[in-house]
Structures are given as structure tokens and as C-alpha cells.
Design an enzyme around this catalytic site. Structure first.
Site, short mmCIF file in Angstrom:
data_model
loop_
_atom_site.label_atom_id
_atom_site.label_comp_id
_atom_site.label_asym_id
_atom_site.label_seq_id
_atom_site.Cartn_x
_atom_site.Cartn_y
_atom_site.Cartn_z
N GLY A 187 2.85 2.44 10.78
CA GLY A 187 2.72 1.79 12.07
C GLY A 187 2.38 0.32 11.91
CB ALA A 188 0.11 -1.81 11.78
CG HIS A 201 -7.96 -1.64 7.76
ND1 HIS A 201 -8.66 -0.75 6.99
CD2 HIS A 201 -6.98 -0.91 8.36
CE1 HIS A 201 -8.14 0.45 7.11
NE2 HIS A 201 -7.11 0.39 7.94
CD GLU A 233 -6.18 3.50 6.59
OE1 GLU A 233 -6.35 3.24 7.79
OE2 GLU A 233 -5.51 2.77 5.83
CD GLU A 260 -2.90 1.11 2.37
OE1 GLU A 260 -4.08 1.38 2.19
OE2 GLU A 260 -2.43 0.83 3.49
CD GLU A 302 -5.04 -1.84 5.61
OE1 GLU A 302 -5.62 -1.17 4.74
OE2 GLU A 302 -4.12 -1.37 6.33
CG ASN A 303 -0.16 -6.76 4.33
OD1 ASN A 303 -0.16 -5.92 3.45
ND2 ASN A 303 0.79 -6.79 5.26
CG HIS A 332 -6.49 1.15 12.54
ND1 HIS A 332 -7.04 2.41 12.50
CD2 HIS A 332 -5.99 0.93 11.30
CE1 HIS A 332 -6.88 2.92 11.29
NE2 HIS A 332 -6.22 2.04 10.54
CD GLU A 333 -3.37 -1.81 10.79
OE1 GLU A 333 -3.76 -2.07 9.62
OE2 GLU A 333 -3.03 -0.66 11.14
#
Length: 859
Positions: free
Chosen positions: A263-264, A303, A322, A130, A266-267, A299-300
């Protein structure tokens, strides 16, 4: 629907399936790849164009016929294959490619991450696709709407772990110390969610959920992933129920990566994180870190439904991903950890981040019309995340939480495995609630900025008027044409009237209250600032003391007063008078906002005379002294989450403001810590103690903190030590600090901004940082690509600490002949901040100085 001027791939063909094999080669940092892409042919054509960047193709064929004619366009990141014969509309085609690429060190595409183990540097191969870097890993249709299935195979040393989005289908030993790991085919998904990792990894797991949950890290660190594994199980269960859709993949892996730009990420099924945002020991960690890790994981995971299962059609809908994941992480955190009361801190956190950025002329709408690749990375900011989530919070209040969650669930069910636009979400929410959500919310998502609501008082009534708000306070008539539907949330002693909507320029409202108490924007749900008459600020200050205002109300009042003061709608002395009343405040979120706003005054005055900044420190000490004396800075096992937060906040403010006892304690604690007593510094005080010792420290202190950074006991300790290095005042020491910024063997590229944040705390640090950027610009631009949002962060940190017109002119002059591709938005925003601070100081510095003198804070 094609958007004019948008740089996208032709629609003559559509990919349906990628069969992909990749092999990272650590000796030389390259990778080999081959792929077969299956296409549906949408129209008669004799070419196929794919996205491709820094890939070298050795062999290409279409339907087993060799392709001789293909051409790269490096500027547009494309490769086009031309065929002798046309493909027929309605037919299918298979494009085979064999290629090589660089296992780069840019934290983009297929890249290498390094770490030290037993005195040696080791590597793992990982991905970050991304927004538009899948094209660095393999030629593809690198657009979110071009969903396809992926069958991924990885070739690796037989002793290494290979991971991808899906579970493993089989492993084949290749007989030369290598193996081929094949994974089950994914559901349809976007290229930016594809992920694969090869490295020496260990894991911990949680088996309480209905699919396997594993947290991976390099050997020795995996035990620190157990908290995240347990949080993941709880959160997936929560989301399953709320969305009424089961988690859509057969496993959920979370992986800690040593080099990670964001930070991270979400794959789908293989979520990657910075070490610091995933790994921790919950028993010894700072409370802020614990909350941060919890929210990032949530959060991830949000997603996996919102973004992965249902994906925005193009990047102008990024906020759908997001904003929602941000809102949902706070919502889940509040549900699973109610004692944290996160919605209170939301007002000082996400909402203020949104308003701070959106008050700049160089902000952008929530739905931002991006057209080029270099524009996309720049919208991963507080507008997409924080304003987007604040908008959803406002909608959930308006519609009612039950309707909101039901509408979201219906939206996900209707569009699962597909792509959507914002209007699809509004339609789903409208159907459930019966309200015209589209009409109201289009105004909020498609326009830049937000309003200020001015309140004028009459007898038994108030008149409210809305205008565009700008931090620079210089709105032009042509910038003030949008009329927002504003939910006024009028709070009186009789309760809250949620029915009043200001959707015109002005409106007069009856206010029935026996005790002359009212407040607009109850609990701070609305995305706007409120400006009262000067006498009302004093009354609201007293209402806060009298217990008539919620935590959210009190935070909102301080934040509004601070923002209105800096932009010229209110004298800064009104803000100082307001917070002076609240010295008995007991909530840490309110204290944080108070101290942040005083900090903003200090930052604006940083290039003024030292008498003013010293007087502000004396004022701060006077303000916190009673509460600091009452609470102290010792921690016990009986302290609540909120008590720990407040003690940490007050202590940090005390050492920053010259509290002699706290500074002496900090010095003694660090000496004992260095001597081997690891219990001498409580984790909640660690950042403040490190910063305090650096601010007041010498060469020996620098060497001690650098040693802690290079030999940390935890990730959190490492980051705190690194940030503190920028806090020194000695010019020669700061020369050493800026000298470390581009030494990737000392400061990882992903962490370059951390010591820069420390440097922003002093006048000498700000100047050193700017000089460093001037001298090293070419190297910075080379090692941090414009496609990375990190470049914009570096420009912002290096420029926006200035407060003088001549400093702004120097920044403009420096960048006048530079290629600003990839960070033009960040630069424009920095210049806006500079203008706002410069005007603030010119306008209010004399008033501030007089107030400090009259109130006895100026010696």
C-alpha cells in the site's frame, strides 16, 4: 546476538558509509551503478561478503587494489570478495564496485513503473527495498541492524525529477542532456529504508510545518495530493508533540507510484504510495477511501520515528515497526478527526483481522523466529500489523494512555539512530508505569494464538476458564499449555472492574449486580473470545437493545458469536437470534459486523443448496428493512460521517440480498452514468452499484464496466470497476475476466488481486479462479516472485473460498509437488480456513436451514 540457523552476513566487517551513484536507462530497462562502501574491520579477515541479487559486477577494488577473485551464490543472494592480503582488525577499508542491473518490472529493488499519458506509455524509475530487495539495487549489507550513512547521486535526463531520502545538495549538468543530482548525506539508517526515484513528476506542497512537505505524482495527478500534504503537516506536528522528538530529516516527500506491490512504504524522508492510497479529491471521494488514505499516510509518518529513527534488530521484531505504526495511525486519526470515532471501527477492523488469522493453526507468534529470506515477506500480515497493534492498545489501556505514550517517548529517545528488540520497549514502559510489563507481554508476543474465555454462571458468581482458541475447534492438549494474563474488564450496571486478571486456568469471581447484567471484556480491549451460556447470549442481546452496551461491546459480541459459531463453540442459531434482536441498531460499525457475520454464513454455505443461501438473503432483507426505509440512500451535505457510512453499508447489503427497488435504482443509475450524467452515481454507492450491475448483468454490462475501468474519472472509480468485473455469473464472461488477470497491459500486476476478490463472491467465480490458477501456475510463479507477499495473497484468494473436503483434497494434491517457498504459510492458512468452513457446514447447516424455515425466511 547470533540466532542459530539464521542466514545472516558475517560480522568480520561493518559498513559505515555508502557513496552511491546510479543511472536508470529506460531504453532497455537497465541501470548503471557505482559505489564505494567504507567498512570498519572487526576482525582479521581476507574476504568481504555482501548481499547481491541480479547484479552484474564489472569492476571491483579494495583500497584501490583491483579484486580478481569474487564469487556469487545466487541461491543465498550473496557475493564474496577474496583478497590476497588480510585486513587488520581495527583498520578501515574501502570497497569500490562498478556494476549494472535490470530496471525490473517486479516492483522490487530498483524497478520501473509504467503509465499512459497522451496515448503513450511512459516510465519512471523507483525503489522498493523492504524487506530484502536493496540487494537488487546495489550490493550491500542488507540487514536492518547494519545501519550506515548514504550519500546518493542520481544521473538522469535533465528534464526529469530526481528524488532521494535527503534534500538535494547540488545539480551538475553533464553536457549531453543529462544531469547529476547529488543529495546530502543521510543519518545512519537501514538499507531497507533507502529510496531514489527518477521520473517526470510534479508536486503540490504544504508549508505550514517546519520542514518542506511535498506530494509528487505524474503530471495532472499532483493536484489530488493536496489532501495528503495537509494531513502530513497536521500529523507531523501531532507526532512531534507526542514523541517529544522533532521529525528527524530536513524534508518530507510523499510520492504516488503507478506500480506498487504494497500500500505504501515508509522510506526515510521519501515515502512512496500506491496512487489509490495517496491521491484523491476530498470533495468527491467515498468516505471509506478518505479514511483509508488518512490512515495510510499517518501510518507511514509514524514509521519515521518508530522503525526509521529506532529500528528493530532483525525481522523477527517486525511487529515493533508495523504494530506500532498501525496503532499510532488510529491514535492520531482519533485525535485529529474525533468525529470519525475510529476506535469503534477498530474493533471490527484491526482486532477482527488479528483474531481471524491468529485462530488458525498455521498462524505465527507476534515475535516470529524468521531465519531465511523467503520467510521474511510472509510475516507482513495481520499478526505483525493488526495483532501487534491490538496488543499495544491492550497495553495502553492497562498502563494508562499517559504512561504508555511517555514510555514510548523514552524508548525512542534512548535508542534513537539505533536498533532494538521487543524487550527494550517493555523495559521503557515498565520504568514509567512501575509494572512488570516484560513478564506479562512476553507471553503475548512469543506464543502463537490467543485464548477463549468460557463463562459458567453460579449464584452471585461466575467461573471463568481459559483455553487455546482454534477456528477448527480441535485443540490438542499439547497446543493448550500457555496460560495468558487476561484482562477481564468485567462490566456490570455498577461500572467496569479493570482489576481482575485471569492468569490461571480458572478463576471464580463474585458478580454483584441487581439486574442480572454483566459482560466480560468491556469495550473489547482484550485479545480473546468470550463464550457464554446460551441463556446469557439472549440477555446480552436484550442489554444491547436497552442501551447497556457500548458500540465496541456490541461489535465484540457479534464478532465473538460469529467466530464461536463457525468454530463449533456455539450454535449458529445463537448468532442469528442475537442479530435478529438488533434490527433497530443505529451504529454503522455494529451493522457492518452483523452483515459481515451473515456474509460469512453465506460464504460457508456457498456450495450448499440455493434454497439456504436465498433464505439467508431474505433474512438479511428483513433485518435491514426498517433501517433502510428510515434512512434511504440519498446523500445530503448535512450527513455526518457515520450517516454516510451506514447508508452505504445498508444499500450494499440490500442490492446483494435482492432488494428489488435498490437493484432497479442501481441499473437506472448506471445507465444514466454511462449516458454522461456523472452525478447519477454518488461516490459512496459506486462500489455497490457497479457490483450489483455486474451480478445481474450481461455481455453489454461487462463491456460498459470494462470501459469505465479503462477510462476512469478517478482512481477510486477504476478500482471499483475492476473489482466488479469478478461479480458476473455468466461463465463465458468470467472466462474473459480471468483471461485479463495476467495481461499486464490491461490489469497491472499490483492490481491482480482486485478482480479476484470479486470472483470470490459466487460459486462459479470461485471455481473459475481455481481453474485459472491450475492452468496458469507456472506463469504466475514466474511473474510474481516468491519474495513478494503478493504470491501468498493470490494462493489464498484462489483456494480459501472452497468449503468441501474433496475441494481441500484437490488443493493439497495440486500443491503436493510444487515448490512452496515464499507462500507455504499462506497455503497452510488457506487449508485451515477450508477445514474450518467444511466442519462448520457439516455441523450446523441443518440447524441453520431449520431456523430459517421456522422464522419464515425459507420459501
Amino acid at each position: 546476538m547470533a540466532v542459530q540457523g539464521r542466514e545472516v552476513l558475517p560480522t568480520n566487517v561493518s559498513p559505515t558509509h555508502y557513496d552511491l551513484t546510479l543511472e536508470p536507462i529506460f531504453d532497455g530497462f537497465t541501470f548503471k551503478g557505482e559505489e564505494t562502501i567504507e567498512f570498519d574491520v572487526k576482525e582479521r579477515t581476507d574476504y568481504i561478503t555482501l548481499n547481491s541479487l541480479e547484479i552484474e559486477i564489472q569492476e571491483a577494488s579494495l583500497n584501490d587494489v583491483k579484486i580478481e577473485d569474487y564469487v556469487f551464490d545466487a541461491e543465498k543472494q550473496l557475493v564474496t570478495f577474496k583478497f590476497a592480503d588480510h585486513l587488520a582488525q581495527g583498520s578501515k577499508a574501502k570497497l569500490y564496485l562498478r556494476f549494472t542491473g535490470e530496471l525490473n518490472d517486479k516492483m522490487a529493488g530498483f524497478y520501473r513503473s509504467s503509465y499512459r499519458e497522451d496515448g503513450k506509455t511512459k516510465y519512471l524509475a523507483t525503489t522498493q527495498m523492504e524487506a530484502t530487495d536493496c540487494r537488487r539495487a546495489f550490493p550491500c549489507y542488507d540487514e536492518p541492524s547494519a545501519k550506515a550513512k548514504f550519500t546518493i547521486n542520481l544521473i538522469a535526463d535533465k528534464d526529469l525529477v530526481a528524488l532521494s531520502n535527503m534534500d538535494e545538495s547540488q545539480t551538475t549538468l553533464l553536457g549531453d542532456g543529462r544531469k547529476k543530482v547529488s543529495f546530502n548525506t543521510t543519518p545512519v539508517m537501514s538499507t531497507y529504508l533507502v529510496a531514489f526515484i527518477v521520473g517526470d513528476l510534479k508536486y503540490v506542497e504544504n508549508n505550514s510545518y517546519n520542514v518542506p512537505i511535498k506530494v509528487y505524482a505524474t503530471p495532472g495527478s499532483e493536484v489530488l495530493g493536496q489532501y495528503a500534504a495537509d494531513i502530513t503537516a497536521k500529523t507531523l506536528t501531532f507526532f512531534d508533540k507526542k514523541f517529544d522528538i522533532p521529525y528527524p530529516l530536513p524534508k518530507c516527500d510523499l510520492v504516488a507510484i503507478h506500480d506498487f506491490a504494497a500500500g505504501a512504504m515508509e522510506n526515510f524522508g521519501l515515502i512512496t504510495f500506491r496512487n489509490s492510497d495517496l491521491l484523491m479529491d476530498p470533495e468527491t471521494v467515498n468516505v471509506n477511501t478518505k479514511q483509508r488514505v488518512t490512515e495510510v499516510v499517518m501510518h507511514e509518518l509514524a514509521h519515521q520515528w518508530f522503525g526509521n529513527l529506532v529500528t528493530m534488530d532483525f525481522w523477527d521484531g517486525l511487529w515493533l515497526n508495523e504494530g506500532f505504526a498501525t496503532w499510532m495511525s488510529w491514535y492520531a486519526c482519533d485525535s485529529l478527526y474525533p468525529e470519525w470515532k475510529v476506535w469503534e471501527s477498530y474493533v471490527s477492523d484491526s482486532l477482527q483481522q488479528a483474531l481471524r488469522l491468529d485462530a488458525l493453526r498455521a498462524s505465527h507468534p507476534i515475535e516470529v523466529p524468521v531465519k531465511r529470506v523467503d520467510e521474511i515477506s510472509q510475516i507482513f500480515d495481520a499478526i505483525s500489523y493488526s495483532k501487534g497493534s491490538s496488543l499495544l492498545k491492550m497495553i495502553s489501556k492497562w498502563l494508562g494512555e499517559e504512561h504508555f505514550i511517555k514510555g514510548v517517548s523514552n524508548y525512542l529517545k534512548k535508542h534513537k539512530w539505533g536498533n532494538t528488540q521487543t524487550s527494550d520497549l517493555w523495559a521503557a514502559l515498565g520504568e514509567v508505569s512501575g509494572k512488570d510489563v516484560l513478564k506479562v507481554m512476553d507471553i503475548w508476543t512469543k506464543n502463537i494464538g490467543f485464548p477463549i474465555v468460557k463463562v459458567e454462571e453460579g449464584k452471585g458468581e461466575i467461573t471463568v476458564t481459559q483455553h487455546r482458541f482454534l477456528a477448527t475447534g480441535d485443540v490438542k492438549p499439547e497446543e493448550d499449555t500457555v496460560l495468558y494474563p487476561i484482562f477481564l474488564g468485567l462490566k456490570t450496571s455498577n461500572g467496569v472492574d479493570e482489576s481482575i486478571v485471569l492468569d490461571t486456568r480458572s478463576k471464580t469471581i463474585k458478580v454483584e449486580t441487581s439486574d442480572d447484567f454483566f459482560k466480560i471484556n468491556a469495550d473489547q480491549f482484550g485479545i480473546y473470545r468470550t463464550s457464554y451460556e446460551p441463556s446469557r447470549w439472549s440477555k446480552l442481546g436484550q442489554a444491547g437493545v436497552d442501551g447497556k452496551l457500548s458500540v465496541e461491546d456490541r461489535v465484540g459480541l457479534v464478532a465473538d458469536a460469529g467466530s464461536l459459531a463457525s468454530s463449533g463453540f456455539l450454535k449458529t442459531t445463537n448468532l442469528l437470534n442475537l442479530v435478529k434482536l438488533w434490527r433497530t441498531e443505529s451504529n454503522y460499525v455494529v451493522w457492518d459486523e452483523i452483515l459481515n457475520r451473515i456474509g460469512a454464513i453465506k460464504a460457508a454455505c456457498i456450495f450448499e443448496d440455493e434454497e439456504t443461501t436465498n433464505a439467508l438473503k431474505v433474512f438479511t432483507l428483513d433485518l435491514i428493512s426498517d433501517k433502510l426505509k428510515e434512512l434511504g440512500w440519498e446523500f445530503t451535505s448535512n450527513d455526518t460521517f457515520a450517516e454516510q457510512q451506514l447508508k452505504s453499508s445498508l444499500f450494499a447489503s440490500a442490492v446483494n440480498s435482492g432488494h428489488e427497488e435498490a437493484i432497479a435504482f442501481s441499473k437506472k443509475a448506471l445507465d444514466a452514468y454511462i449516458a454522461g450524467d456523472k452525478s447519477a452515481i454518488h461516490p459512496n454507492l459506486r462500489p455497490a452499484i457497479f457490483n450489483c450491475n455486474a451480478t445481474n448483468g450481461d455481455e453489454k454490462t461487462f463491456e460498459s464496466l470494462l470501459h469505465i475501468y479503462e477510462n476512469p474519472g478517478s482512481i477510486e472509480e477504476k478500482i471499483s470497476a475492476l473489482r466488479s468485473l469478478g461479480r458476473f455469473k455468466n461463465s463465458k464472461i468470467l472466462d474473459k475476466v480471468v483471461g485479463l488477470l495476467l495481461q499486464s497491459d490491461v490489469v497491472k500486476q499490483q492490481d491482480i488481486y482486485i478482480p479476484m476478490q470479486g470472483l470470490r463472491a459466487s460459486k462459479v467465480g470461485i471455481e473459475k479462479l481455481w481453474t485459472w490458477l491450475n492452468v496458469n501456475w507456472e506463469e504466475v510463479y514466474k511473474v510474481i516472485p516468491p519474495s513478494s507477499s503478493m504470491l501468498g495473497s493470490i494462493v489464498t484468494l484462489s483456494t480459501s473460498g472452497f468449503t468441501k473436503p474433496e475441494q481441500k483434497a484437490a488443493v493439497e494434491k495440486f500443491f503436493a509437488d510444487k515448490n512452496t517457498k515464499g507462500y507455504d504459510q499462506a497455503l497452510a492458512q488457506s487449508l485451515d480456513v477450508l477445514s474450518a468452513n467444511s466442519a462448520w457446514v457439516a455441523r450446523d447447516s441443518q440447524d441453520i436451514t431449520e431456523w430459517l424455515s421456522v422464522n419464515g425466511y425459507k420459501k
